[in-house]
Design a protein around this motif. Sequence first.
Motif, mmCIF file in Angstrom:
data_model
loop_
_atom_site.group_PDB
_atom_site.id
_atom_site.type_symbol
_atom_site.label_atom_id
_atom_site.label_comp_id
_atom_site.label_asym_id
_atom_site.label_seq_id
_atom_site.Cartn_x
_atom_site.Cartn_y
_atom_site.Cartn_z
ATOM 1 N N LYS A 139 0.812 9.462 -5.583
ATOM 2 C CA LYS A 139 1.374 10.824 -4.695
ATOM 3 C C LYS A 139 0.641 11.994 -4.716
ATOM 4 C CE LYS A 139 5.516 11.143 -5.840
ATOM 5 N NZ LYS A 139 7.024 10.889 -4.714
ATOM 6 N N SER A 140 1.116 12.528 -5.817
ATOM 7 C CA SER A 140 0.302 13.899 -6.258
ATOM 8 C C SER A 140 -1.561 13.813 -6.668
ATOM 9 C CB SER A 140 0.850 14.030 -7.880
ATOM 10 O OG SER A 140 0.591 13.113 -8.666
ATOM 11 N N ILE A 141 -1.944 12.788 -5.850
ATOM 12 C CA ILE A 141 -3.243 12.718 -6.667
ATOM 13 C C ILE A 141 -4.572 12.734 -5.387
ATOM 14 C CG2 ILE A 141 -5.279 11.018 -7.661
ATOM 15 C CD1 ILE A 141 -3.001 11.840 -9.623
ATOM 16 N N ASP A 142 -4.797 14.137 -5.549
ATOM 17 C CA ASP A 142 -5.677 15.061 -4.141
ATOM 18 C C ASP A 142 -7.511 13.773 -3.726
ATOM 19 O OD1 ASP A 142 -4.308 16.583 -3.740
ATOM 20 O OD2 ASP A 142 -5.388 17.895 -5.645
ATOM 21 N N ASN A 143 -7.563 12.631 -4.901
ATOM 22 C CA ASN A 143 -8.996 12.059 -5.031
ATOM 23 C C ASN A 143 -8.621 10.517 -5.037
ATOM 24 O OD1 ASN A 143 -8.407 12.355 -7.506
ATOM 25 N ND2 ASN A 143 -10.798 12.241 -8.581
ATOM 26 N N PHE A 144 -7.265 10.230 -4.671
ATOM 27 C CA PHE A 144 -7.334 8.477 -4.076
ATOM 28 C C PHE A 144 -6.547 8.418 -2.765
ATOM 29 C CE2 PHE A 144 -3.644 5.526 -3.139
ATOM 30 C CZ PHE A 144 -4.573 4.169 -3.638
ATOM 31 N N GLY A 145 -6.943 7.737 -1.828
ATOM 32 C CA GLY A 145 -7.323 7.676 -0.812
ATOM 33 C C GLY A 145 -7.202 5.649 -0.440
ATOM 34 N N VAL A 146 -6.583 5.241 1.079
ATOM 35 C CA VAL A 146 -7.191 4.238 1.616
ATOM 36 C C VAL A 146 -7.429 4.500 2.568
ATOM 37 C CG1 VAL A 146 -5.194 1.798 2.304
ATOM 38 C CG2 VAL A 146 -4.824 3.740 0.596
ATOM 39 N N ALA A 147 -8.437 3.147 3.244
ATOM 40 C CA ALA A 147 -8.857 2.768 4.353
ATOM 41 C C ALA A 147 -8.770 1.281 4.642
ATOM 42 C CB ALA A 147 -10.924 3.038 4.268
ATOM 43 N N SER A 148 -7.644 1.901 5.899
ATOM 44 C CA SER A 148 -7.512 0.649 6.577
ATOM 45 C C SER A 148 -8.394 0.347 7.805
ATOM 46 C CB SER A 148 -5.855 0.823 6.787
ATOM 47 O OG SER A 148 -4.887 0.745 5.773
ATOM 48 N N PHE A 149 -8.637 -1.022 8.094
ATOM 49 C CA PHE A 149 -9.553 -1.309 9.314
ATOM 50 C C PHE A 149 -8.656 -2.420 9.819
ATOM 51 C CE2 PHE A 149 -12.266 -0.169 5.689
ATOM 52 C CZ PHE A 149 -13.279 0.571 6.416
ATOM 53 N N THR A 150 -8.490 -1.988 11.141
ATOM 54 C CA THR A 150 -7.885 -2.791 12.360
ATOM 55 C C THR A 150 -8.819 -3.897 12.721
ATOM 56 O OG1 THR A 150 -7.293 -2.681 14.410
ATOM 57 C CG2 THR A 150 -8.649 -1.250 14.423
ATOM 58 N N ILE A 151 -8.796 -5.157 12.240
ATOM 59 C CA ILE A 151 -9.437 -6.220 13.826
ATOM 60 C C ILE A 151 -9.084 -5.935 14.496
ATOM 61 C CG2 ILE A 151 -9.478 -7.084 11.416
ATOM 62 C CD1 ILE A 151 -7.334 -9.423 11.898
ATOM 63 N N ASN A 152 -8.459 -5.686 15.314
ATOM 64 C CA ASN A 152 -8.470 -5.828 16.934
ATOM 65 C C ASN A 152 -8.456 -3.941 17.380
ATOM 66 O OD1 ASN A 152 -7.065 -6.483 19.421
ATOM 67 N ND2 ASN A 152 -4.395 -6.802 19.280
ATOM 68 N N ASN A 197 -5.762 10.833 2.971
ATOM 69 C CA ASN A 197 -6.636 10.249 3.035
ATOM 70 C C ASN A 197 -6.062 8.827 2.461
ATOM 71 O OD1 ASN A 197 -8.457 12.508 1.367
ATOM 72 N ND2 ASN A 197 -6.982 12.342 -0.528
ATOM 73 N N TRP A 198 -5.499 8.867 3.526
ATOM 74 C CA TRP A 198 -5.243 7.214 3.987
ATOM 75 C C TRP A 198 -5.686 7.335 5.978
ATOM 76 C CZ3 TRP A 198 -0.678 3.458 2.840
ATOM 77 C CH2 TRP A 198 -0.431 2.683 3.108
ATOM 78 N N LEU A 250 0.337 -1.086 -0.040
ATOM 79 C CA LEU A 250 0.170 -0.012 -0.376
ATOM 80 C C LEU A 250 1.029 1.335 -0.399
ATOM 81 C CD1 LEU A 250 -3.440 -0.782 2.316
ATOM 82 C CD2 LEU A 250 -2.878 -0.643 -0.072
ATOM 83 N N ILE A 251 1.811 1.374 0.460
ATOM 84 C CA ILE A 251 3.125 2.356 0.505
ATOM 85 C C ILE A 251 3.269 2.622 -0.762
ATOM 86 C CG2 ILE A 251 5.369 3.051 1.343
ATOM 87 C CD1 ILE A 251 3.376 3.708 3.113
ATOM 88 N N GLN A 252 3.737 1.687 -1.211
ATOM 89 C CA GLN A 252 3.549 1.484 -2.932
ATOM 90 C C GLN A 252 2.798 1.932 -3.664
ATOM 91 O OE1 GLN A 252 6.906 0.626 -4.355
ATOM 92 N NE2 GLN A 252 7.699 0.033 -2.411
ATOM 93 N N ILE A 253 1.757 2.067 -3.655
ATOM 94 C CA ILE A 253 0.733 2.773 -4.316
ATOM 95 C C ILE A 253 0.602 3.732 -3.488
ATOM 96 C CG2 ILE A 253 -2.210 2.746 -4.202
ATOM 97 C CD1 ILE A 253 -1.511 -0.490 -3.937
ATOM 98 N N GLN A 254 0.672 3.807 -2.493
ATOM 99 C CA GLN A 254 0.252 5.835 -2.356
ATOM 100 C C GLN A 254 1.060 5.823 -3.049
ATOM 101 O OE1 GLN A 254 1.023 7.777 2.301
ATOM 102 N NE2 GLN A 254 3.208 6.777 1.292
ATOM 103 N N ASP A 255 2.810 5.862 -2.660
ATOM 104 C CA ASP A 255 3.831 7.158 -3.698
ATOM 105 C C ASP A 255 3.636 6.582 -5.249
ATOM 106 O OD1 ASP A 255 5.149 6.694 -1.349
ATOM 107 O OD2 ASP A 255 6.078 5.164 -1.293
ATOM 108 N N ARG A 256 2.651 6.192 -5.548
ATOM 109 C CA ARG A 256 2.556 6.032 -7.196
ATOM 110 C C ARG A 256 1.581 7.211 -7.749
ATOM 111 N NH1 ARG A 256 1.191 6.929 -11.257
ATOM 112 N NH2 ARG A 256 0.981 5.668 -13.500
#
Length: 248
Positions: free
Chosen positions: A119-132, A154-155, A111-117
């Motif tokens: 990085k200049s896009i304002d309308n891209f994000g990630v939602a990481s839900f913890t299961i703990n 947006n992450w 996901l960091i690789q994708i974030q960096d790819r």
Amino acid sequence: MSSKTNYSYIGIAFIILVFGIIFIPKIVDRIKNNDVSRSDRMSNVPDNHYSSKEKLAFLEINGEAKKVPEFSFTNQDGKTITNTDYLGKVYVVEFFFTTCPTICPIMSENLIQIQDRFKSIDNFGVASFTINPSHDTPEVLKEYAEKYGITNPNWNLLTGDREAIYNLANLGFNLYTAEEEGAAGGFEHSGNFALIDKNGFIRSRTDAYGNPKIYYRGTITEKAKYDEDGEEEEITMLKEDIKKLLNE
């Protein structure tokens, strides 16, 4: 040389001349407009045995396109984040936990690789839900974000009511999540990513039979290419499909 041979040469020359008149200006025009390039040709090559040329499919349940269910959780900065905060954005969904000793670090790296790819896009994000969630408080999630270099505003690393998170995973996304004593770290969960479009719909490529692929394998890096079972990485595919949705 016979007259028939001369006529043959004249005919061939005429065909070549007509081809040049009709097609060469079109080719030159396409090149001027950046319609033909090496990268374009490469982007049309299908990878991982799924079609990359066509519009991404919707996951349909009983004939209706499936949307991300409503949710409301707290992120690493202590802010309340809901599904409406992601409307207008393309984003990736994952379920993880910060003390995971097996697949989560690989998923985070991808996901960091994708974030960096993007990085200049304002309308891209990630939602990481913890299961703990009992362990992964906003403070713990903040430390995790700093450890892995999460910088996209947006992450969101999200925590909250345990039952709501498990319902979201198992019923909302059909991404298996369970607390299990014998599992590494005490939890079992899917290593797949879901891709969501700007309107909140789950999207993916289709297979050879026209069925949505639905999820993207998040546990193999682009560098590794394959895992020990011969499964192929799908991060390259995911990057391509994020770009496709951003352009919709």
